[in-house]
Design a protein around this motif. Structure first.
Motif, PDB file in Angstrom:
ATOM      1  N   ILE A 330       0.833  -1.204   0.000  1.00 31.24           N
ATOM      2  CA  ILE A 330       0.000   0.000   0.000  1.00 31.24           C
ATOM      3  C   ILE A 330       0.864   1.249   0.000  1.00 31.24           C
ATOM      4  O   ILE A 330       0.383   2.366   0.137  1.00 31.24           O
ATOM      5  CB  ILE A 330      -0.947  -0.006   1.219  1.00 31.24           C
ATOM      6  CG1 ILE A 330      -2.113   0.961   1.021  1.00 31.24           C
ATOM      7  CG2 ILE A 330      -0.181   0.278   2.495  1.00 31.24           C
ATOM      8  CD1 ILE A 330      -3.165   0.888   2.077  1.00 31.24           C
ATOM      9  N   ALA A 331       2.175   1.080  -0.162  1.00 30.64           N
ATOM     10  CA  ALA A 331       3.097   2.208  -0.139  1.00 30.64           C
ATOM     11  C   ALA A 331       2.898   3.100  -1.366  1.00 30.64           C
ATOM     12  O   ALA A 331       2.302   2.691  -2.364  1.00 30.64           O
ATOM     13  CB  ALA A 331       4.538   1.707  -0.093  1.00 30.64           C
ATOM     14  N   PHE A 332       3.397   4.335  -1.275  1.00 26.68           N
ATOM     15  CA  PHE A 332       3.314   5.284  -2.391  1.00 26.68           C
ATOM     16  C   PHE A 332       4.322   4.867  -3.458  1.00 26.68           C
ATOM     17  O   PHE A 332       5.533   4.981  -3.279  1.00 26.68           O
ATOM     18  CB  PHE A 332       3.613   6.695  -1.897  1.00 26.68           C
ATOM     19  CG  PHE A 332       3.677   7.717  -2.989  1.00 26.68           C
ATOM     20  CD1 PHE A 332       2.526   8.141  -3.638  1.00 26.68           C
ATOM     21  CD2 PHE A 332       4.893   8.263  -3.385  1.00 26.68           C
ATOM     22  CE1 PHE A 332       2.584   9.080  -4.653  1.00 26.68           C
ATOM     23  CE2 PHE A 332       4.961   9.207  -4.393  1.00 26.68           C
ATOM     24  CZ  PHE A 332       3.800   9.617  -5.025  1.00 26.68           C
ATOM     25  N   ILE A 333       3.820   4.336  -4.587  1.00 25.32           N
ATOM     26  CA  ILE A 333       4.665   3.835  -5.668  1.00 25.32           C
ATOM     27  C   ILE A 333       4.287   4.572  -6.955  1.00 25.32           C
ATOM     28  O   ILE A 333       3.317   4.213  -7.629  1.00 25.32           O
ATOM     29  CB  ILE A 333       4.497   2.313  -5.858  1.00 25.32           C
ATOM     30  CG1 ILE A 333       4.658   1.571  -4.537  1.00 25.32           C
ATOM     31  CG2 ILE A 333       5.481   1.808  -6.902  1.00 25.32           C
ATOM     32  CD1 ILE A 333       6.040   1.620  -3.953  1.00 25.32           C
ATOM     33  N   PRO A 334       5.020   5.620  -7.323  1.00 24.00           N
ATOM     34  CA  PRO A 334       4.658   6.360  -8.546  1.00 24.00           C
ATOM     35  C   PRO A 334       5.083   5.673  -9.839  1.00 24.00           C
ATOM     36  O   PRO A 334       4.496   5.917 -10.890  1.00 24.00           O
ATOM     37  CB  PRO A 334       5.402   7.694  -8.367  1.00 24.00           C
ATOM     38  CG  PRO A 334       6.562   7.358  -7.488  1.00 24.00           C
ATOM     39  CD  PRO A 334       6.109   6.251  -6.586  1.00 24.00           C
ATOM     40  N   ASP A 335       6.119   4.831  -9.777  1.00 25.79           N
ATOM     41  CA  ASP A 335       6.654   4.203 -10.990  1.00 25.79           C
ATOM     42  C   ASP A 335       6.209   2.741 -11.073  1.00 25.79           C
ATOM     43  O   ASP A 335       6.153   2.032 -10.063  1.00 25.79           O
ATOM     44  CB  ASP A 335       8.178   4.270 -10.997  1.00 25.79           C
ATOM     45  CG  ASP A 335       8.681   5.704 -10.994  1.00 25.79           C
ATOM     46  OD1 ASP A 335       8.059   6.542 -11.668  1.00 25.79           O
ATOM     47  OD2 ASP A 335       9.680   5.991 -10.301  1.00 25.79           O
ATOM     48  N   ALA A 336       5.939   2.298 -12.292  1.00 28.46           N
ATOM     49  CA  ALA A 336       5.527   0.912 -12.503  1.00 28.46           C
ATOM     50  C   ALA A 336       6.724  -0.016 -12.365  1.00 28.46           C
ATOM     51  O   ALA A 336       7.818   0.298 -12.859  1.00 28.46           O
ATOM     52  CB  ALA A 336       4.900   0.753 -13.885  1.00 28.46           C
ATOM     53  N   PRO A 337       6.560  -1.175 -11.720  1.00 26.97           N
ATOM     54  CA  PRO A 337       7.679  -2.116 -11.576  1.00 26.97           C
ATOM     55  C   PRO A 337       7.960  -2.823 -12.894  1.00 26.97           C
ATOM     56  O   PRO A 337       7.049  -3.092 -13.687  1.00 26.97           O
ATOM     57  CB  PRO A 337       7.166  -3.090 -10.520  1.00 26.97           C
ATOM     58  CG  PRO A 337       5.689  -3.068 -10.681  1.00 26.97           C
ATOM     59  CD  PRO A 337       5.331  -1.659 -11.068  1.00 26.97           C
ATOM     60  N   SER A 338       9.220  -3.121 -13.131  1.00 30.60           N
ATOM     61  CA  SER A 338       9.612  -3.873 -14.322  1.00 30.60           C
ATOM     62  C   SER A 338      10.011  -5.302 -13.985  1.00 30.60           C
ATOM     63  O   SER A 338      10.198  -6.116 -14.883  1.00 30.60           O
ATOM     64  CB  SER A 338      10.774  -3.171 -15.032  1.00 30.60           C
ATOM     65  OG  SER A 338      11.873  -3.012 -14.140  1.00 30.60           O
ATOM     66  N   MET A 339      10.143  -5.608 -12.674  1.00 31.45           N
ATOM     67  CA  MET A 339      10.495  -6.944 -12.208  1.00 31.45           C
ATOM     68  C   MET A 339       9.628  -7.290 -11.008  1.00 31.45           C
ATOM     69  O   MET A 339       9.111  -6.400 -10.323  1.00 31.45           O
ATOM     70  CB  MET A 339      11.982  -7.010 -11.820  1.00 31.45           C
ATOM     71  CG  MET A 339      12.943  -6.721 -12.960  1.00 31.45           C
ATOM     72  SD  MET A 339      14.661  -6.686 -12.396  1.00 31.45           S
ATOM     73  CE  MET A 339      14.834  -8.369 -11.787  1.00 31.45           C
ATOM     74  N   VAL A 340       9.501  -8.578 -10.759  1.00 32.73           N
ATOM     75  CA  VAL A 340       8.641  -9.015  -9.654  1.00 32.73           C
ATOM     76  C   VAL A 340       9.279  -8.772  -8.291  1.00 32.73           C
ATOM     77  O   VAL A 340       8.613  -8.931  -7.266  1.00 32.73           O
ATOM     78  CB  VAL A 340       8.298 -10.511  -9.795  1.00 32.73           C
ATOM     79  CG1 VAL A 340       7.468 -10.765 -11.036  1.00 32.73           C
ATOM     80  CG2 VAL A 340       9.566 -11.366  -9.814  1.00 32.73           C
ATOM     81  N   THR A 341      10.533  -8.385  -8.257  1.00 34.84           N
ATOM     82  CA  THR A 341      11.198  -8.113  -6.985  1.00 34.84           C
ATOM     83  C   THR A 341      11.215  -6.625  -6.640  1.00 34.84           C
ATOM     84  O   THR A 341      11.701  -6.252  -5.573  1.00 34.84           O
ATOM     85  CB  THR A 341      12.649  -8.639  -7.015  1.00 34.84           C
ATOM     86  OG1 THR A 341      13.328  -8.084  -8.146  1.00 34.84           O
ATOM     87  CG2 THR A 341      12.666 -10.156  -7.119  1.00 34.84           C
ATOM     88  N   GLN A 342      10.715  -5.773  -7.530  1.00 38.25           N
ATOM     89  CA  GLN A 342      10.681  -4.343  -7.255  1.00 38.25           C
ATOM     90  C   GLN A 342       9.416  -3.972  -6.489  1.00 38.25           C
ATOM     91  O   GLN A 342       8.395  -4.655  -6.562  1.00 38.25           O
ATOM     92  CB  GLN A 342      10.745  -3.549  -8.561  1.00 38.25           C
ATOM     93  CG  GLN A 342      12.060  -3.691  -9.303  1.00 38.25           C
ATOM     94  CD  GLN A 342      12.073  -2.898 -10.604  1.00 38.25           C
ATOM     95  OE1 GLN A 342      11.025  -2.473 -11.097  1.00 38.25           O
ATOM     96  NE2 GLN A 342      13.258  -2.713 -11.174  1.00 38.25           N
ATOM     97  N   ALA A 343       9.496  -2.877  -5.733  1.00 36.28           N
ATOM     98  CA  ALA A 343       8.350  -2.411  -4.960  1.00 36.28           C
ATOM     99  C   ALA A 343       7.221  -1.996  -5.888  1.00 36.28           C
ATOM    100  O   ALA A 343       7.448  -1.377  -6.931  1.00 36.28           O
ATOM    101  CB  ALA A 343       8.764  -1.240  -4.075  1.00 36.28           C
ATOM    102  N   SER A 344       6.015  -2.345  -5.511  1.00 36.61           N
ATOM    103  CA  SER A 344       4.853  -2.011  -6.334  1.00 36.61           C
ATOM    104  C   SER A 344       3.615  -1.973  -5.459  1.00 36.61           C
ATOM    105  O   SER A 344       3.647  -2.315  -4.276  1.00 36.61           O
ATOM    106  CB  SER A 344       4.678  -3.037  -7.460  1.00 36.61           C
ATOM    107  OG  SER A 344       4.330  -4.301  -6.924  1.00 36.61           O
ATOM    108  N   THR A 345       2.525  -1.554  -6.061  1.00 40.45           N
ATOM    109  CA  THR A 345       1.230  -1.593  -5.399  1.00 40.45           C
ATOM    110  C   THR A 345       0.239  -2.260  -6.336  1.00 40.45           C
ATOM    111  O   THR A 345       0.564  -2.561  -7.486  1.00 40.45           O
ATOM    112  CB  THR A 345       0.763  -0.172  -5.028  1.00 40.45           C
ATOM    113  OG1 THR A 345      -0.437  -0.249  -4.257  1.00 40.45           O
ATOM    114  CG2 THR A 345       0.503   0.661  -6.273  1.00 40.45           C
ATOM    115  N   VAL A 346      -0.962  -2.507  -5.854  1.00 45.54           N
ATOM    116  CA  VAL A 346      -2.003  -3.148  -6.655  1.00 45.54           C
ATOM    117  C   VAL A 346      -3.241  -2.257  -6.659  1.00 45.54           C
ATOM    118  O   VAL A 346      -3.369  -1.334  -5.855  1.00 45.54           O
ATOM    119  CB  VAL A 346      -2.351  -4.555  -6.116  1.00 45.54           C
ATOM    120  CG1 VAL A 346      -1.202  -5.514  -6.335  1.00 45.54           C
ATOM    121  CG2 VAL A 346      -2.719  -4.491  -4.643  1.00 45.54           C
ATOM    122  N   MET A 347      -4.163  -2.549  -7.544  1.00 45.10           N
ATOM    123  CA  MET A 347      -5.320  -1.678  -7.725  1.00 45.10           C
ATOM    124  C   MET A 347      -6.171  -1.524  -6.459  1.00 45.10           C
ATOM    125  O   MET A 347      -6.515  -0.399  -6.094  1.00 45.10           O
ATOM    126  CB  MET A 347      -6.176  -2.194  -8.888  1.00 45.10           C
ATOM    127  CG  MET A 347      -5.505  -2.036 -10.248  1.00 45.10           C
ATOM    128  SD  MET A 347      -6.520  -2.666 -11.605  1.00 45.10           S
ATOM    129  CE  MET A 347      -7.937  -1.602 -11.486  1.00 45.10           C
TER     130      MET A 347
END
Length: 395
Positions: A330-347
């Motif tokens: 739920i963190a603030f993630i402005p950039d889309a991840p390019s790998m499954v190990t990078q920080a991301s959020t979901v809809m």
């Protein structure tokens, strides 16, 4: 004229004194169920109309056409890119990206261009008739530009091409969509094969013993556990024990796979159980062993039900928020991840964050995001129904 004596109900051996009360009870039960159904449908219709009414305006956003000056001064301080009276009605985020615009259009340098510029969120809310914080002076400027045709509401491509942002008019769902896709890919790569193989073992190969009954009881119990507990399990095992990256689609996918496994196992077992025993007996009669009968005959016939249950489990996982909040997605993630190990959020987590924002534009973006999420979930269920029917006709 012969009068017939009325037969005494008490002497009638077929008379049931509770029959009248049971009929009345059945009628009351029918009314209660019908009333509940009407209330449920009314609530659903009200919910959908409310979401659509709030979300549709988010698919359009205000643009203003002003003179933009591209020079060294405007690159150092973007406020000087437009006239002073327009600075409060133009989006700060758009002005901040002037260096990027110059890289895309080098011919703009040392010139003044008459461009459509993203308007401030308060201007957008004012044009849509919502609550706003514009001052009288700014309202007069907006009205004047609108009368001249220099302010328009255009399709909001930013909503689908940008990630999250602290500036309302620049916030979008792109990074959350990419994070959801990567998370669900991990979920299905883990949950589908394990769930189907477990169902095949329990239904076709395992005997009726204490160990099998213990597994079945625990699978049924896991299906009833609150989803937030799976988030705690994912935090304890995948992050704390194995040291996987927090807030990553890898951890989110594995956590949702744990939650989806019982659904896939139960639905796959039901599909396998629905295959007639005559199919198995025919295979045995031809000299096939149990593995061949299961692989070549039982599983293909059960595959439509297996696939349907898996897609429904995937749709449920896509709408989950609680377990992903626990593992930090739920963190603030402005950039889309390019790998499954990078920080991301979901809809769902992104919508949960927007719902707590005070700005009015986030309200309509939350409703629009819910519409997008509902569209995806309905599409997944429609695909499940289509594939089931198509494969049933095939077999």
């Amino acid at each position: 004229m012969i009068k017939r004596k009325k037969k005494n109900k008490q002497t009638n051996p077929f008379y049931d004194p509770t029959l009248k009360s049971r009929h009345a009870s059945a009628a009351r039960f029918k009314k209660f169920t019908l009333t509940s159904l009407i209330f449920s449908v009314a609530f659903l219709v009200f919910f959908l109309f409310d979401i659509v009414g709030k979300g549709v305006p988010a698919f359009k956003i205000a643009y203003v056409k002003v003179d933009v000056t591209f020079n060294a001064k405007s690159i150092d301080d973007s406020r000087f890119a437009v006239e002073k009276k327009f600075r409060d009605i133009v989006s700060r985020a758009w002005l901040r990206d002037i260096p990027v615009l110059i890289k895309q259009h080098p011919e703009y340098m040392d010139s003044t261009q008459h461009l459509w510029v993203l308007a401030d969120d308060q201007v957008d809310q004012y044009l849509k008739g919502h609550n706003h914080k514009l001052k009288d002076k700014e309202i007069a400027i907006v009205d004047e530009l609108y009368a001249q045709g220099l302010i328009e509401k255009k399709f909001n491509t930013i909503f689908f091409t940008n990630g999250d942002s602290k500036i309302p008019e620049y916030a979008g769902l792109y990074s959350a969509i990419i994070g959801s896709v990567l998370t669900l890919i991990i979920t299905m790569l883990v949950a589908f094969p394990i769930g189907v193989m477990t169902a095949i073992y329990l239904e076709e190969f395992a005997g009726d013993n204490k160990f099998t009954r213990f597994i079945e009881i625990n699978i049924n119990n896991l299906a009833a556990i609150p989803s937030i507990l799976f988030g705690l399990l994912g935090l304890a095992i995948f992050i704390n024990l194995f040291g996987m990256p927090r807030s990553s689609p890898l951890v989110g996918g594995l956590t949702l796979a744990l939650m989806t496994l019982p659904i896939i196992i139960v639905s796959s077992r039901a599909a396998l159980r629905a295959v007639p025993d005559s199919i198995r007996q025919a295979g045995y009669g031809l000299g096939l062993n149990k593995i061949q009968v299961t692989k070549d005959h039982v599983l293909p016939l059960a595959f439509p039900g297996v696939l349907t249950g898996s897609i429904i489990g995937l749709a449920q996982a896509m709408g989950e928020t609680a377990p992903l909040i626990i593992i930090g997605m739920i963190a603030f993630i402005p950039d889309a991840p390019s790998m499954v190990t990078q920080a991301s959020t979901v809809m769902p987590a992104q919508l949960f964050t927007w719902a707590g924002m005070p700005e009015g534009m986030y309200v309509e973006k939350t409703a629009a995001g819910i519409m997008v999420l509902l569209t995806i979930l309905i599409s997944l269920n429609a695909i499940a129904i289509y594939l089931r029917k198509k494969l049933e006709v095939k077999w």
